[in-house]
Design a protein around this motif. Structure first.
Motif, PDB file in Angstrom:
ATOM      1  N   SER A 154       0.913  -1.455   0.110  1.00  0.00           N
ATOM      2  CA  SER A 154       0.144   0.118   0.104  1.00  0.00           C
ATOM      3  C   SER A 154       0.856   1.225  -0.050  1.00  0.00           C
ATOM      4  CB  SER A 154      -1.101   0.179   1.075  1.00  0.00           C
ATOM      5  OG  SER A 154      -0.193  -0.062   2.458  1.00  0.00           O
ATOM      6  N   ASP A 155       2.034   1.107   0.290  1.00  0.00           N
ATOM      7  CA  ASP A 155       2.929   2.330   0.264  1.00  0.00           C
ATOM      8  C   ASP A 155       3.402   2.770  -1.030  1.00  0.00           C
ATOM      9  OD1 ASP A 155       4.170  -0.007   0.083  1.00  0.00           O
ATOM     10  OD2 ASP A 155       6.307   0.886   1.008  1.00  0.00           O
ATOM     11  N   TRP A 156       3.203   2.046  -2.168  1.00  0.00           N
ATOM     12  CA  TRP A 156       3.427   2.473  -3.480  1.00  0.00           C
ATOM     13  C   TRP A 156       2.527   2.053  -4.574  1.00  0.00           C
ATOM     14  CZ3 TRP A 156       4.224  -1.416  -7.090  1.00  0.00           C
ATOM     15  CH2 TRP A 156       4.366  -2.606  -6.509  1.00  0.00           C
ATOM     16  N   SER A 157       1.359   1.375  -4.139  1.00  0.00           N
ATOM     17  CA  SER A 157       0.421   1.129  -5.146  1.00  0.00           C
ATOM     18  C   SER A 157      -1.084   1.117  -4.467  1.00  0.00           C
ATOM     19  CB  SER A 157       0.712  -0.400  -5.549  1.00  0.00           C
ATOM     20  OG  SER A 157       0.497  -1.341  -4.663  1.00  0.00           O
ATOM     21  N   ASN A 158      -2.012   1.194  -5.361  1.00  0.00           N
ATOM     22  CA  ASN A 158      -3.466   1.482  -5.208  1.00  0.00           C
ATOM     23  C   ASN A 158      -4.331   0.650  -6.179  1.00  0.00           C
ATOM     24  OD1 ASN A 158      -5.908   1.920  -4.001  1.00  0.00           O
ATOM     25  ND2 ASN A 158      -5.628   4.332  -4.517  1.00  0.00           N
ATOM     26  N   VAL A 159      -5.088  -0.423  -5.664  1.00  0.00           N
ATOM     27  CA  VAL A 159      -5.808  -0.935  -6.603  1.00  0.00           C
ATOM     28  C   VAL A 159      -7.282  -0.336  -6.842  1.00  0.00           C
ATOM     29  CG1 VAL A 159      -7.013  -3.277  -7.269  1.00  0.00           C
ATOM     30  CG2 VAL A 159      -4.659  -3.283  -6.046  1.00  0.00           C
ATOM     31  N   LYS A 160      -7.393   0.226  -7.755  1.00  0.00           N
ATOM     32  CA  LYS A 160      -8.587   1.153  -8.042  1.00  0.00           C
ATOM     33  C   LYS A 160      -9.921   0.571  -8.368  1.00  0.00           C
ATOM     34  CE  LYS A 160      -8.291   5.179  -7.818  1.00  0.00           C
ATOM     35  NZ  LYS A 160      -8.092   6.220  -6.762  1.00  0.00           N
ATOM     36  N   VAL A 161      -9.837  -0.756  -9.196  1.00  0.00           N
ATOM     37  CA  VAL A 161     -10.966  -1.101 -10.246  1.00  0.00           C
ATOM     38  C   VAL A 161     -10.244  -2.737 -10.296  1.00  0.00           C
ATOM     39  CG1 VAL A 161     -11.907  -1.132 -12.346  1.00  0.00           C
ATOM     40  CG2 VAL A 161     -10.970   0.821 -11.637  1.00  0.00           C
ATOM     41  N   TYR A 162     -11.708  -3.377 -10.291  1.00  0.00           N
ATOM     42  CA  TYR A 162     -11.725  -4.580 -10.673  1.00  0.00           C
ATOM     43  C   TYR A 162     -12.626  -5.010 -11.710  1.00  0.00           C
ATOM     44  CZ  TYR A 162     -12.301  -9.833  -9.958  1.00  0.00           C
ATOM     45  OH  TYR A 162     -12.157 -11.198 -10.639  1.00  0.00           O
ATOM     46  N   GLU A 163     -12.010  -5.423 -12.784  1.00  0.00           N
ATOM     47  CA  GLU A 163     -13.165  -5.825 -13.970  1.00  0.00           C
ATOM     48  C   GLU A 163     -12.992  -7.153 -14.231  1.00  0.00           C
ATOM     49  OE1 GLU A 163     -10.733  -4.349 -17.440  1.00  0.00           O
ATOM     50  OE2 GLU A 163     -10.383  -2.460 -16.250  1.00  0.00           O
ATOM     51  N   ILE A 164     -14.486  -7.576 -14.097  1.00  0.00           N
ATOM     52  CA  ILE A 164     -14.985  -9.000 -13.820  1.00  0.00           C
ATOM     53  C   ILE A 164     -15.691  -9.405 -15.201  1.00  0.00           C
ATOM     54  CG2 ILE A 164     -17.068  -8.212 -12.430  1.00  0.00           C
ATOM     55  CD1 ILE A 164     -16.975 -11.026 -11.327  1.00  0.00           C
ATOM     56  N   PRO A 165     -15.178 -10.321 -15.893  1.00  0.00           N
ATOM     57  CA  PRO A 165     -15.870 -10.971 -17.126  1.00  0.00           C
ATOM     58  C   PRO A 165     -16.845 -11.812 -16.706  1.00  0.00           C
ATOM     59  CG  PRO A 165     -13.537 -11.443 -17.203  1.00  0.00           C
ATOM     60  CD  PRO A 165     -13.633 -11.115 -15.900  1.00  0.00           C
ATOM     61  N   LEU A 166     -18.231 -11.468 -16.981  1.00  0.00           N
ATOM     62  CA  LEU A 166     -19.282 -12.154 -16.819  1.00  0.00           C
ATOM     63  C   LEU A 166     -19.139 -13.429 -17.458  1.00  0.00           C
ATOM     64  CD1 LEU A 166     -22.154  -9.385 -16.539  1.00  0.00           C
ATOM     65  CD2 LEU A 166     -20.814 -10.374 -14.705  1.00  0.00           C
ATOM     66  N   PRO A 167     -19.765 -14.384 -17.043  1.00  0.00           N
ATOM     67  CA  PRO A 167     -19.920 -15.608 -17.766  1.00  0.00           C
ATOM     68  C   PRO A 167     -21.129 -15.431 -18.765  1.00  0.00           C
ATOM     69  CG  PRO A 167     -20.932 -15.998 -15.640  1.00  0.00           C
ATOM     70  CD  PRO A 167     -20.259 -14.713 -15.662  1.00  0.00           C
ATOM     71  N   PRO A 168     -20.972 -15.947 -19.983  1.00  0.00           N
ATOM     72  CA  PRO A 168     -21.786 -15.971 -21.081  1.00  0.00           C
ATOM     73  C   PRO A 168     -23.346 -16.175 -20.862  1.00  0.00           C
ATOM     74  CG  PRO A 168     -20.623 -17.883 -21.600  1.00  0.00           C
ATOM     75  CD  PRO A 168     -20.197 -17.352 -20.324  1.00  0.00           C
ATOM     76  N   ILE A 169     -23.956 -15.831 -19.713  1.00  0.00           N
ATOM     77  CA  ILE A 169     -25.060 -15.838 -19.556  1.00  0.00           C
ATOM     78  C   ILE A 169     -25.720 -14.733 -18.674  1.00  0.00           C
ATOM     79  CG2 ILE A 169     -25.248 -18.543 -19.497  1.00  0.00           C
ATOM     80  CD1 ILE A 169     -24.578 -18.136 -16.216  1.00  0.00           C
ATOM     81  N   VAL A 170     -26.890 -14.414 -18.663  1.00  0.00           N
ATOM     82  CA  VAL A 170     -27.582 -13.477 -17.966  1.00  0.00           C
ATOM     83  C   VAL A 170     -27.413 -13.780 -16.328  1.00  0.00           C
ATOM     84  CG1 VAL A 170     -29.766 -12.285 -17.030  1.00  0.00           C
ATOM     85  CG2 VAL A 170     -29.548 -13.121 -19.599  1.00  0.00           C
ATOM     86  N   PRO A 171     -26.621 -12.863 -15.852  1.00  0.00           N
ATOM     87  CA  PRO A 171     -26.341 -12.944 -14.282  1.00  0.00           C
ATOM     88  C   PRO A 171     -27.360 -12.817 -13.223  1.00  0.00           C
ATOM     89  CG  PRO A 171     -25.729 -10.913 -15.074  1.00  0.00           C
ATOM     90  CD  PRO A 171     -26.275 -11.627 -16.304  1.00  0.00           C
ATOM     91  N   THR A 172     -27.256 -13.547 -12.264  1.00  0.00           N
ATOM     92  CA  THR A 172     -28.307 -13.470 -11.162  1.00  0.00           C
ATOM     93  C   THR A 172     -27.864 -12.087 -10.270  1.00  0.00           C
ATOM     94  OG1 THR A 172     -27.025 -14.709  -9.658  1.00  0.00           O
ATOM     95  CG2 THR A 172     -28.549 -15.813 -10.945  1.00  0.00           C
ATOM     96  N   ASN A 173     -28.602 -11.665  -9.288  1.00  0.00           N
ATOM     97  CA  ASN A 173     -28.543 -10.781  -8.586  1.00  0.00           C
ATOM     98  C   ASN A 173     -27.414 -11.077  -7.803  1.00  0.00           C
ATOM     99  OD1 ASN A 173     -29.300  -9.178  -5.928  1.00  0.00           O
ATOM    100  ND2 ASN A 173     -29.887  -7.725  -7.595  1.00  0.00           N
ATOM    101  N   ASN A 174     -27.469 -12.339  -7.371  1.00  0.00           N
ATOM    102  CA  ASN A 174     -26.520 -12.710  -6.194  1.00  0.00           C
ATOM    103  C   ASN A 174     -25.036 -12.427  -6.918  1.00  0.00           C
ATOM    104  OD1 ASN A 174     -28.397 -13.311  -4.325  1.00  0.00           O
ATOM    105  ND2 ASN A 174     -28.262 -15.578  -4.870  1.00  0.00           N
TER     106      ASN A 174
END
Length: 320
Positions: A107-127
């Motif tokens: 944490s003294d030299w980096s910061n994870v700002k974003v996570y990009e999640i590839p959805l599975p090739p189906i309509v996702p659930t709310n969960n």
């Protein structure tokens, strides 16, 4: 690059650097050295996070001296693809553990700002959307869900249903889940049609969903490129179509017309506004949209998009 108010709003933190990805496919040492140079350059204001696959995140501490006591390394971490929701859940939880460990130790030299999640090739659930958002929030990250259901005869229904799930979740939570659209790749078949891009932009506008893009957006205005043997989308086409779609409530037909346009004379870059044909939006009107709706795009080149835009501006001076 010197910038007018309109260009500054358009370009501020517009390009997320993805040098590790095709077609550049740079080594980690070369890509991370590039990023360190970019964030300390005069053009650093155009630069977003460094994009890295989650599998490589534990290799980054080798390069901490490039950022320690200097400008910090901002990261956008890309998760792994999955074939179904169960696999997506498992991989997401594993990814969060890796990111949490990395963040705690660095944490003294980096910061994870974003996570990009590839959805599975189906309509996702709310969960699934809930878990992605909750897990990212706990680590201080924004989350973008990459759309992977744009193939097949039923793509529009699947797209609409997927965005409805995300919108329904966002309506009940302060932290907004965003959408990520892949706009190209190294092969012609990896480029979504103008209809599909327009559909995503129109639906995200209607549902007030933040959207970012990745891949294939090296050029400001749409053009045919021999290296991929197809027409590549222009980042000016896409971002201007999105902002104008919000501002004027444009229908999908006009959005697609802007995305499809290959005539640079139709795109007016003025001191305090941008325009396509007779549709014009001021820098002040653009600012809110850039901050919350049309977010950024990932590119394996930082120089190519900005240099080609500068060339386009210089060419427009000839037209005036």
């Amino acid at each position: 690059m010197k910038s007018s108010p309109s260009l500054h709003v358009l370009l501020e933190r517009l390009i997320d650097y993805a040098g590790l990805f095709p077609p550049a496919n740079l080594s980690l040492i070369k890509a991370i050295e590039n990023y360190a140079n970019y964030i300390n350059s005069n053009d650093s204001w155009m630069l977003g996070p460094f994009i890295i696959p989650v599998a490589k995140i534990n290799e980054l501490p080798h390069y901490r001296e490039l950022f320690l006591n200097k400008k910090a390394l901002e990261l956008s971490v890309v998760g792994r693809k999955s074939s179904d929701e169960e696999q997506c859940f498992v991989q997401f939880r594993e990814d969060l553990k890796l990111i949490h460990h990395f963040s705690r130790e660095n944490s003294d030299w980096s910061n994870v700002k974003v996570y990009e999640i590839p959805l599975p090739p189906i309509v996702p659930t709310n969960n699934l959307i809930k878990e992605a958002s909750t897990g990212a929030k706990e680590l201080g990250m924004k989350v973008y869900c990459e759309l992977t259901m744009l193939n097949g005869d039923n793509w529009l229904n699947n797209l609409s249903s997927t965005l409805d799930v995300i919108s329904e979740f966002n309506s009940r939570h302060k932290e907004k889940v965003g959408v990520k659209l892949r706009a190209g790749g190294i092969k012609a078949e990896m480029f979504p049609s103008t209809e599909k891009v327009a559909s995503v932009i129109a639906l995200c506008r209607d549902l007030n969903l933040p959207i970012k893009f990745t891949a294939g957006l090296h050029h400001p205005v749409r053009m045919y490129r021999e290296e991929v043997k197809t027409k590549m989308h222009g980042f000016l086409n896409i971002f201007l179509s999105g902002m104008l779609a919000y501002h004027f409530n444009l229908n999908k037909k006009i959005i697609e017309e802007i995305i499809s346009d290959e005539n640079i004379e139709h795109f007016m870059i003025k001191n305090d506004s941008l325009a396509w044909k007779h549709f014009c939006i001021t820098a002040q009107e653009m600012k809110e949209l850039r901050n919350h709706s049309l977010c950024s795009f990932g590119s394996c080149s930082f120089d190519e998009p900005k240099d080609e835009l500068l060339d386009l501006i210089n060419r427009q001076e000839v037209f005036k």
